[in-house]
Design a protein around this motif. Structure first.
Motif, short mmCIF file in Angstrom:
data_model
loop_
_atom_site.label_atom_id
_atom_site.label_comp_id
_atom_site.label_asym_id
_atom_site.label_seq_id
_atom_site.Cartn_x
_atom_site.Cartn_y
_atom_site.Cartn_z
N GLN A 1 0.85 -1.20 0.00
CA GLN A 1 0.00 0.00 0.00
C GLN A 1 0.88 1.23 0.00
O GLN A 1 1.72 1.41 0.87
CB GLN A 1 -0.92 0.03 1.22
N LEU A 2 0.68 2.08 -0.99
CA LEU A 2 1.38 3.36 -1.10
C LEU A 2 0.40 4.47 -0.73
O LEU A 2 -0.64 4.61 -1.37
CB LEU A 2 1.89 3.56 -2.53
N THR A 3 0.73 5.22 0.30
CA THR A 3 -0.11 6.31 0.75
C THR A 3 0.54 7.64 0.37
O THR A 3 1.67 7.92 0.79
CB THR A 3 -0.33 6.26 2.27
N LEU A 4 -0.15 8.42 -0.44
CA LEU A 4 0.33 9.74 -0.86
C LEU A 4 -0.37 10.78 0.00
O LEU A 4 -1.60 10.78 0.10
CB LEU A 4 0.03 9.98 -2.34
N LEU A 5 0.40 11.69 0.59
CA LEU A 5 -0.13 12.60 1.61
C LEU A 5 0.20 14.04 1.30
O LEU A 5 1.35 14.36 0.97
CB LEU A 5 0.46 12.23 2.98
N GLY A 6 -0.78 14.92 1.45
CA GLY A 6 -0.51 16.35 1.36
C GLY A 6 -1.19 17.03 0.20
O GLY A 6 -2.37 16.79 -0.09
N ASP A 7 -0.44 17.86 -0.50
CA ASP A 7 -0.97 18.62 -1.63
C ASP A 7 -0.90 17.78 -2.90
O ASP A 7 0.06 17.84 -3.65
CB ASP A 7 -0.16 19.92 -1.81
N LEU A 8 -1.92 17.00 -3.11
CA LEU A 8 -1.96 16.11 -4.27
C LEU A 8 -2.49 16.82 -5.51
O LEU A 8 -2.31 16.32 -6.62
CB LEU A 8 -2.82 14.88 -3.95
N GLN B 1 -8.76 14.75 -10.95
CA GLN B 1 -9.64 13.67 -11.39
C GLN B 1 -9.08 12.94 -12.61
O GLN B 1 -9.24 11.72 -12.74
CB GLN B 1 -11.03 14.22 -11.71
N ALA B 2 -8.40 13.68 -13.49
CA ALA B 2 -7.84 13.04 -14.69
C ALA B 2 -6.80 11.99 -14.32
O ALA B 2 -6.71 10.93 -14.96
CB ALA B 2 -7.20 14.10 -15.59
N VAL B 3 -6.02 12.24 -13.27
CA VAL B 3 -5.03 11.26 -12.81
C VAL B 3 -5.74 10.05 -12.21
O VAL B 3 -5.40 8.90 -12.51
CB VAL B 3 -4.06 11.88 -11.80
N CYS B 4 -6.72 10.29 -11.37
CA CYS B 4 -7.47 9.18 -10.76
C CYS B 4 -8.16 8.32 -11.81
O CYS B 4 -8.19 7.09 -11.70
CB CYS B 4 -8.50 9.73 -9.78
N ASP B 5 -8.70 8.96 -12.84
CA ASP B 5 -9.36 8.21 -13.90
C ASP B 5 -8.37 7.30 -14.62
O ASP B 5 -8.69 6.15 -14.94
CB ASP B 5 -10.01 9.18 -14.90
N LYS B 6 -7.16 7.80 -14.89
CA LYS B 6 -6.15 6.98 -15.55
C LYS B 6 -5.75 5.79 -14.67
O LYS B 6 -5.58 4.67 -15.15
CB LYS B 6 -4.91 7.82 -15.86
N LEU B 7 -5.60 6.04 -13.38
CA LEU B 7 -5.21 4.98 -12.46
C LEU B 7 -6.25 3.87 -12.44
O LEU B 7 -5.93 2.68 -12.55
CB LEU B 7 -5.02 5.54 -11.05
N ARG B 8 -7.50 4.25 -12.30
CA ARG B 8 -8.57 3.25 -12.23
C ARG B 8 -8.74 2.53 -13.57
O ARG B 8 -9.03 1.32 -13.59
CB ARG B 8 -9.87 3.91 -11.79
N ALA B 9 -8.55 3.25 -14.67
CA ALA B 9 -8.65 2.61 -15.98
C ALA B 9 -7.57 1.56 -16.18
O ALA B 9 -7.76 0.61 -16.94
CB ALA B 9 -8.56 3.68 -17.08
N ARG B 10 -6.45 1.72 -15.49
CA ARG B 10 -5.35 0.75 -15.58
C ARG B 10 -5.43 -0.33 -14.50
O ARG B 10 -4.50 -1.10 -14.32
CB ARG B 10 -4.01 1.48 -15.50
#
Length: 224
Positions: free
Chosen positions: A67-74, A108-117
């Motif tokens: 599990q990779l947790t990204l924290l802060g100003d995403l 959202q564009a990044v999240c969409d790419k992640l979920r699509a992959r």
């Protein structure tokens, strides 16, 4: 306050890609991406876990099942954009937990790419709830220069502080990274903890970028 770079340089976004006669290394483009940082981040995780036996010393496989947790100003953190997208290219990507204030969520564009992959993505603002399952904690600062007003910056600055007491809830082999510089999002009382790898991460930036420059100049890295 003026930002260091235009938020979206039109030539990078609208112009067709140049012919591949000359190599181009993206050294960070505004709030877009920072791919060389993502490479050294992954290298740092692999070398850290190879030392402890927590994962195989294979850079491309070191995050499998983790599990990779990204924290802060995403929202503005280009390093988090590139690291997340790089992970989505791995044969066995980690699950991603995105922790931020609502105003600073991953685009959202990044999240969409992640979920699509096929990457499992969770968005939350509750760091303490996800910390016990976190294998890699990637901390970023809230970037003052990205805000139009001081009031907007102050509204989210200091939302999260990683310190010695907080990290008691994290696994003993958790790797903590930060692209630096930091403000106050990681307390100096955590610097001596063996899980703190951000200074090693900074040093690895020199080695990884030296390797990239050597590659584009035609060097045979295996012979070096």
């Amino acid at each position: 306050r003026a930002s260091r770079l235009p938020p979206a340089p039109p030539p990078l976004l609208s112009a067709p890609p140049p012919p591949p006669q000359k190599p181009i290394l993206n050294a960070g483009d505004g709030v877009g991406e920072h791919p060389t940082q993502a490479l050294l981040d992954l290298f740092t995780v692999a070398t850290a876990w190879a030392e402890t036996g927590a994962a195989p010393p294979d850079v491309l496989a070191c995050l499998a099942g983790k599990q990779l947790t990204l924290l802060g100003d995403l929202k503005h953190g280009r390093t988090t954009h590139s690291l997340a997208l790089l992970c989505s290219r791995l044969a066995a990507p980690p699950s991603l937990v995105l922790v931020s204030p609502p105003e600073l969520r991953m685009p959202q564009a990044v999240c969409d790419k992640l979920r699509a992959r096929g990457v499992a993505v969770e968005e939350t603002d509750a760091l303490r709830q996800v910390l016990p399952q976190t294998d890699v904690l990637y901390v970023t600062r809230v970037q003052r220069e990205r805000f139009a007003t001081e009031e907007a910056y102050r509204a989210v600055a200091g939302s999260y502080v990683v310190d010695k007491a907080l990290m008691e809830a994290a696994p003993p082999r958790c790797v903590v990274l930060h692209p630096l510089p930091r403000v106050d999002e990681i307390s100096t009382d955590f610097d001596a903890d063996p899980r703190a790898r951000y200074f090693e991460q900074m040093e690895n930036g020199m080695y990884v970028r030296m390797a990239l420059l050597a590659l584009v100049l035609g060097a045979d890295l295996a012979a070096l």
